[in-house]
Scaffold this active site. Structure first.
Site, PDB file in Angstrom:
ATOM      1  N   ARG A  91      -0.723  21.394   0.672  1.00 18.46           N
ATOM      2  CA  ARG A  91      -0.283  21.908  -0.628  1.00 18.46           C
ATOM      3  C   ARG A  91      -1.460  22.334  -1.506  1.00 18.46           C
ATOM      4  O   ARG A  91      -1.375  23.317  -2.237  1.00 18.46           O
ATOM      5  CB  ARG A  91       0.548  20.817  -1.337  1.00 18.46           C
ATOM      6  CG  ARG A  91       1.063  21.167  -2.727  1.00 18.46           C
ATOM      7  CD  ARG A  91       2.033  20.083  -3.195  1.00 18.46           C
ATOM      8  NE  ARG A  91       2.308  20.087  -4.623  1.00 18.46           N
ATOM      9  CZ  ARG A  91       3.337  20.721  -5.199  1.00 18.46           C
ATOM     10  NH1 ARG A  91       4.164  21.429  -4.467  1.00 18.46           N
ATOM     11  NH2 ARG A  91       3.521  20.647  -6.496  1.00 18.46           N
TER      12      ARG A  91
ATOM     13  N   ILE B  80       4.204  26.327  -9.247  1.00 19.18           N
ATOM     14  CA  ILE B  80       4.516  25.779  -7.921  1.00 19.18           C
ATOM     15  C   ILE B  80       5.406  24.574  -8.202  1.00 19.18           C
ATOM     16  O   ILE B  80       5.085  23.722  -9.037  1.00 19.18           O
ATOM     17  CB  ILE B  80       3.232  25.412  -7.134  1.00 19.18           C
ATOM     18  CG1 ILE B  80       3.569  24.802  -5.767  1.00 19.18           C
ATOM     19  CG2 ILE B  80       2.320  24.483  -7.901  1.00 19.18           C
ATOM     20  CD1 ILE B  80       2.327  24.611  -4.854  1.00 19.18           C
ATOM     21  N   SER B  81       6.568  24.504  -7.535  1.00 19.54           N
ATOM     22  CA  SER B  81       7.573  23.498  -7.874  1.00 19.54           C
ATOM     23  C   SER B  81       7.125  22.088  -7.475  1.00 19.54           C
ATOM     24  O   SER B  81       6.273  21.900  -6.614  1.00 19.54           O
ATOM     25  CB  SER B  81       8.890  23.808  -7.164  1.00 19.54           C
ATOM     26  OG  SER B  81       9.272  25.145  -7.405  1.00 19.54           O
ATOM     27  N   GLN B  82       7.761  21.096  -8.107  1.00 26.95           N
ATOM     28  CA  GLN B  82       7.529  19.684  -7.785  1.00 26.95           C
ATOM     29  C   GLN B  82       7.905  19.435  -6.309  1.00 26.95           C
ATOM     30  O   GLN B  82       8.948  19.909  -5.844  1.00 26.95           O
ATOM     31  CB  GLN B  82       8.430  18.869  -8.709  1.00 26.95           C
ATOM     32  CG  GLN B  82       8.347  17.381  -8.553  1.00 26.95           C
ATOM     33  CD  GLN B  82       9.475  16.691  -9.328  1.00 26.95           C
ATOM     34  OE1 GLN B  82      10.388  17.344  -9.838  1.00 26.95           O
ATOM     35  NE2 GLN B  82       9.406  15.374  -9.399  1.00 26.95           N
ATOM     36  N   PRO B  83       7.084  18.681  -5.562  1.00 19.95           N
ATOM     37  CA  PRO B  83       7.358  18.471  -4.138  1.00 19.95           C
ATOM     38  C   PRO B  83       8.781  17.965  -3.857  1.00 19.95           C
ATOM     39  O   PRO B  83       9.440  18.465  -2.934  1.00 19.95           O
ATOM     40  CB  PRO B  83       6.322  17.410  -3.731  1.00 19.95           C
ATOM     41  CG  PRO B  83       5.188  17.619  -4.684  1.00 19.95           C
ATOM     42  CD  PRO B  83       5.804  18.053  -5.967  1.00 19.95           C
TER      43      PRO B  83
END
Ligand code: SAH
Length: 214
Positions: A36, A62-65
């Site tokens: 990531r 970038i979205s939260q995992p």
């Protein structure tokens, strides 16, 4: 440094994903192996495995995992699917999808983001992803139909074009709603019928374009 990222990634998978109910072994394995940090701006890489979204430039994130894992798991990928992703952004989710499906078509509206994502994916040796620049609110006609569609930006209502580009038994997950009132919706096509399920309140950037927010 590499060992540090490796350890942080393992912790992310245990604490942020497995402990919160992500159970699909293939999804968990993809998160364990996908770097990531390489999809983030250099100055933010040390924060890559934290439990948050992060800015990637151009007002995008970038979205939260956990949210990425939740959405991908809902698609029930087996490795045989052709997938459409709307909103490439950093390319992180694209890389995960490339490990879980046969072929990924990803559309991004902002050329500079598309170029950077494509470069990162190429550097990682990913070869089953096709990045396209354009308005993904209308899907990508050249490669229809798709067994799975995932949208990384919130639309005011479900884009009709995307529903039409699903294959029979195909599944689509996307955030729907205005500003802070958004929900993840899962759609499944069964012949001419579309079944809808509402899953989870979320916060995404806006989907622009013809069938998004103009
Ligand atoms: N999954 C991405 C999230 C990116 S944020 C990641 O993990 O990095 C959402 C992205 O959708 C942004 O890059 C934005 O530019 C893009 N986007 C917004 N509207 C779009 C549209 N109509 N077509 C294609 N991309 C769009």
């Amino acid at each position: 440094m590499l060992q540090k990222f490796f350890d942080e990634r393992k912790r992310m998978v245990e604490h942020q994903l497995r402990a919160r109910g992500i159970y699909d072994a293939r999804v968990l394995a993809a998160f364990e192996t996908t770097p990531r940090h390489l999809f983030m701006p250099p100055a933010l890489r040390k924060l890559a495995y934290e439990d948050h979204p992060h800015p990637i430039g151009f007002g995008q994130t970038i979205s939260q995992p956990y949210i990425v894992a939740y959405m991908i798991q809902a698609l029930e990928l087996t490795g045989a699917e052709r997938v459409l992703e709307v909103g490439t952004g950093s390319g992180y989710q694209t890389a995960l999808l490339s490990a879980l499906a046969l072929e990924v078509h990803s559309i991004e509206l902002i050329p500079a983001l598309a170029d950077r994502a494509e470069q990162t994916l190429t550097d990682l040796g990913v070869n089953n992803v096709f990045i396209h620049i354009g308005d993904g609110s209308q899907g990508w006609l050249e490669s229809v139909p798709y067994d799975a569609i995932i949208v990384s930006a919130a639309a005011p209502h479900v884009p009709k074009s995307l529903l039409e580009q699903l294959s029979d038994h195909g599944r689509m997950i996307l955030p729907i709603g205005v500003s802070e009132f958004q929900e993840l919706e899962l759609w499944r096509r069964e012949g001419d019928a579309y079944l809808q399920e509402v899953l989870l309140p979320v916060t995404f950037v806006r989907l622009r374009g013809k069938e998004g927010y103009e």
